[in-house]
Design an enzyme around this catalytic site. Structure first.
Site, PDB file in Angstrom:
ATOM      1  N   ARG A   1       1.676   7.882   7.035  1.00  0.00           N
ATOM      2  CA  ARG A   1       1.970   7.850   8.470  1.00  0.00           C
ATOM      3  C   ARG A   1       3.478   7.779   8.698  1.00  0.00           C
ATOM      4  NH1 ARG A   1      -0.982   2.754  10.741  1.00  0.00           N
ATOM      5  NH2 ARG A   1      -0.552   1.990   8.653  1.00  0.00           N
TER       6      ARG A   1
ATOM      7  N   TRP B   1       7.002  -0.352  -8.407  1.00  0.00           N
ATOM      8  CA  TRP B   1       8.183  -0.795  -7.677  1.00  0.00           C
ATOM      9  C   TRP B   1       9.391  -0.841  -8.616  1.00  0.00           C
ATOM     10  CZ3 TRP B   1      11.339  -5.164  -8.211  1.00  0.00           C
ATOM     11  CH2 TRP B   1      12.257  -5.388  -7.175  1.00  0.00           C
TER      12      TRP B   1
ATOM     13  N   ALA C   1      -3.266   0.737  13.765  1.00  0.00           N
ATOM     14  CA  ALA C   1      -4.455   0.546  12.929  1.00  0.00           C
ATOM     15  C   ALA C   1      -5.443  -0.435  13.558  1.00  0.00           C
ATOM     16  CB  ALA C   1      -4.061   0.067  11.539  1.00  0.00           C
TER      17      ALA C   1
ATOM     18  N   LYS D   1       0.826  -1.217   0.000  1.00  0.00           N
ATOM     19  CA  LYS D   1       0.000   0.000   0.000  1.00  0.00           C
ATOM     20  C   LYS D   1       0.858   1.264   0.000  1.00  0.00           C
ATOM     21  CE  LYS D   1      -2.720  -0.170   3.505  1.00  0.00           C
ATOM     22  NZ  LYS D   1      -2.031  -1.246   4.203  1.00  0.00           N
TER      23      LYS D   1
ATOM     24  N   PHE E   1       4.051  -8.279  -9.331  1.00  0.00           N
ATOM     25  CA  PHE E   1       5.278  -8.967  -8.936  1.00  0.00           C
ATOM     26  C   PHE E   1       5.850  -9.672 -10.165  1.00  0.00           C
ATOM     27  CE2 PHE E   1       3.433  -8.001  -4.970  1.00  0.00           C
ATOM     28  CZ  PHE E   1       4.393  -8.152  -3.973  1.00  0.00           C
TER      29      PHE E   1
ATOM     30  N   THR F   1       3.995   1.615  -0.934  1.00  0.00           N
ATOM     31  CA  THR F   1       4.709   1.708  -2.213  1.00  0.00           C
ATOM     32  C   THR F   1       3.769   2.181  -3.318  1.00  0.00           C
ATOM     33  OG1 THR F   1       6.115  -0.114  -1.489  1.00  0.00           O
ATOM     34  CG2 THR F   1       6.163   0.403  -3.826  1.00  0.00           C
TER      35      THR F   1
ATOM     36  N   LYS G   1       9.712  -5.944  10.763  1.00  0.00           N
ATOM     37  CA  LYS G   1       8.957  -5.438   9.615  1.00  0.00           C
ATOM     38  C   LYS G   1       9.803  -4.530   8.712  1.00  0.00           C
ATOM     39  CE  LYS G   1       4.800  -2.766   8.486  1.00  0.00           C
ATOM     40  NZ  LYS G   1       5.440  -1.627   7.835  1.00  0.00           N
TER      41      LYS G   1
ATOM     42  N   PHE H   1      -3.607  -1.277   7.132  1.00  0.00           N
ATOM     43  CA  PHE H   1      -4.172  -2.632   7.008  1.00  0.00           C
ATOM     44  C   PHE H   1      -5.159  -2.713   5.835  1.00  0.00           C
ATOM     45  CE2 PHE H   1      -3.383  -3.414  11.828  1.00  0.00           C
ATOM     46  CZ  PHE H   1      -2.071  -3.720  11.574  1.00  0.00           C
TER      47      PHE H   1
END
Length: 641
Positions: free
Chosen positions: A116, A494, A346, A92, A465, A94, A127, A377
């Protein structure tokens, strides 16, 4: 041996070299030279007086911008959300950055992204950071992921000042007479007893309409100086912005001078503090201070709420947070502006960046521009709270929702093998499998229909991907449109930055022009249980709700205290629409168990707890900090992701 020209796929409009093989995030981030942040601000029409520089590449934006641009019409407002994610995340952040780069650098639309600020806990834990990835990042990414301008540290200081005052006040009340408390709390100034404004507010809440301390009776003095906090009801905990499992539960008051005033408490991670949620939901400095005043930290022994204002600390909290309320201006790899501000959880909070960031952004881009803001999320959590909580307090209405989906996650929802962070993906995720994908597409379709319930057009961003096939993308496009999406677009930001999301940007522009009929899922005047049940049925697809005895008792107490008109912020697992993280897809017929209901009165919501919710992560066996270092020759950070 290969020359640089053999390695470079293209050169972007700002001179950024896009390599054929995308290197690690830190390498990409350090391959560009950001422009001075004042250049970014000036392009947005902001003068130097409204910008506080923190070095060359980050700055704070003064809230006076809202007043100076009050006549300017707002831009289009776009919320980026996602399907129910795997533990790896579906991109999200990215996608938010890539979409901003597409709109700003390639489609030449005035565009600002709002993200955020990440906690340092996950950054050094497992993470990693949250600046985006590949060729869609916020830079400098090390500043973004670490201290930035110190907002999280300010929250830590404010939160812990309040925590210290709770224990200190109980200690002093337990060890002093009414007369001694009065003498120390109401000193003489210039020969007269002095009541500060916050003390006068407390007197008024007690129903004592007096501002002259000399006029108070002995009984009124006693009521004023004694909060009479019930230690068993204290909900306020200390915080630190580090993953530390060993301070989740602690004992305080063990020192000899504390006279055995021992109690159990604990630490949360800073971003779980209600002060963080308030920072994200406040609409001005005065609104933030008023919300601080309303924070309920405990009950007294008669069951009445004890607030930060009762403890006399509201003004001090506002002073500690006066700079933190100013949003932070940064830029993307392709020099488009990004506002980074606030980072509430979240689950126990609403998981969105700040209202003031969005408000300032919408003014700066003007009627022809776009503000792209991300919700944490999946759509059942972050987007639902964006709509029902954030938009309710801001008065802003979104023009479009971008739903980020991946082939990988939807195969998981179709019955694919378990996805575990740190372990290789199963072959089902690396090879074409239309059967799994078709079964799992129901999760994406559920999220599309949920967004449509708010009356907002939806565009699906299929985050590409390398192993995804054309047939898989074609299937998801078909499924998305069948569920009511305006469009579903393959995005390769990406690998290719804004150019890779250009088609997505065009779809968002088109969808944002549609006339929407925004509506909330529930009315605030409904009883607490009715609001909870509407969310369960409409947002999650559940059958109903069960309540523990404690939850029912708390609901009755909040109703009595007048907190029943607040919106609901469900604290639920992000890994399923249900309360069971192992239940994938779009399940139906399930019941949501409410274990407990807590109140963030200052932030302005009640949050029902569904199962166990950890507010202090722990460090794993191999935290991310094993790879993080600094080049002492150049001062560059190494290994941050």
């Amino acid at each position: 041996w290969m020359s640089m020209s053999d390695l470079v796929a293209r050169v972007g409009p700002t001179g950024l070299k896009f390599l054929k093989k995308v290197p690690g995030d830190m390498v990409v981030a350090q391959s560009c030279t950001p422009v001075h942040i004042m250049e970014v601000a000036k392009k947005l029409g902001v003068n130097e007086e409204s910008v506080d520089l923190y070095g060359k590449h980050k700055a704070k934006l003064d809230l006076s911008i809202l007043e100076s641009m009050k006549e300017r019409k707002l831009g289009k407002y776009v919320c980026v959300t996602g399907i129910t994610p795997t533990p790896l995340g579906e991109g999200k952040s990215t996608t938010t950055v890539g979409l901003c780069q597409a709109l700003g650098a390639y489609l030449k639309k005035p565009t600002i992204g709002c993200l955020r600020q990440p906690s340092q806990g996950p950054t050094f834990g497992i993470k990693g950071g949250a600046a985006g990835g590949g060729y869609s990042q916020v830079v400098p990414m090390d500043d973004f992921n670490l201290h930035l301008t110190g907002d999280i540290h300010a929250i830590t200081a404010a939160n812990n000042l309040l925590a210290a005052q709770i224990d200190a006040r109980m200690f002093h009340e337990a060890t002093q007479s009414d007369a001694a408390l009065w003498r120390r709390m109401v000193p003489k100034r210039e020969g007269k007893l002095y009541l500060s404004p916050i003390m006068i507010r407390r007197l008024k809440r007690l129903g004592i309409e007096k501002e002259n301390a000399e006029e108070l009776t002995a009984e009124e003095k006693s009521r004023f100086v004694r909060l009479d906090i019930d230690p068993a009801t204290i909900t306020w905990r200390r915080v630190i912005d580090t993953n530390d499992r060993f301070i989740r539960k602690i004992v305080v008051g063990c020192g000899p001078k504390e006279k055995d005033k021992i109690r159990y408490t604990g630490f949360d991670i800073t971003v779980a503090s209600e002060i963080m949620a308030i920072l994200a939901l406040a609409t001005s400095l005065s609104d933030m201070r008023e919300r601080f005043a309303k924070m309920v930290v405990a009950l007294d022994k008669k069951g009445n709420a004890v607030t930060a204002d009762d403890l006399g600390v509201t003004g001090a909290l506002a002073v500690l947070m006066k700079e933190a309320i100013k949003p932070n201006l940064m830029q993307t790899l392709e020099q488009t502006p990004m506002i980074v501000h606030a980072g509430p959880f979240a689950n126990i909070a609403h998981g969105n960046s700040s209202i003031v960031a969005d408000q300032i952004g919408l003014k700066m881009v003007g009627p022809d521009g776009y503000v792209i803001t991300e919700a944490g999320f999946g759509a059942d959590i972050g987007m639902e709270k964006f709509m029902n909580i954030k938009c309710r307090y801001s008065g802003l209405r979104p023009n479009c929702v971008v739903l980020v989906a991946t082939v990988r996650a939807l195969k998981m929802h179709g019955g694919g093998p378990k996805v575990v962070g740190g372990l290789p993906l199963a072959k089902e995720y690396k090879e074409e499998n239309l059967e799994l994908l078709e079964k799992g597409a129901c999760n994406m379709q559920h999220m599309i229909r949920l967004a449509r319930k708010f009356g907002v057009p939806v565009v699906v961003a299929l985050n590409k991907f390398p192993t995804d096939t054309e047939a898989e993308m074609k299937l998801l496009k078909k499924k998305a449109v069948e569920a009511g999406a305006e469009d579903a677009v393959v995005a390769d930001h990406w690998r290719d930055g804004g150019l890779g999301a250009k088609e997505l940007g065009e779809a968002v522009v088109k969808a944002s022009e549609k006339e929407g009929k925004f509506q909330f899922l529930y009315d605030l005047d409904l009883p607490i249980k009715d609001k909870i049940e509407i969310i369960v049925k409409e947002a999650y697809g559940g059958k109903g709700v069960s309540y523990s005895k404690l939850a029912l008792k708390q609901i009755a107490s909040y109703t009595k205290l007048g907190f029943d008109k607040l919106p609901i912020c469900m604290a639920k697992t992000q890994y399923s629409l249900s309360s069971d993280p192992n239940l994938k897809g779009a399940p139906t017929g399930f019941t949501i168990p409410i274990k407990e209901v807590r109140a963030s009165v200052g932030a302005g919501f009640l949050y029902p707890l569904i199962g166990e919710m950890s507010t202090m992560p722990g460090l794993g066996t191999r935290p991310a900090f094993y790879d993080i270092d600094i080049d002492t020759e150049t001062g560059k950070v190494i290994g941050l992701s």
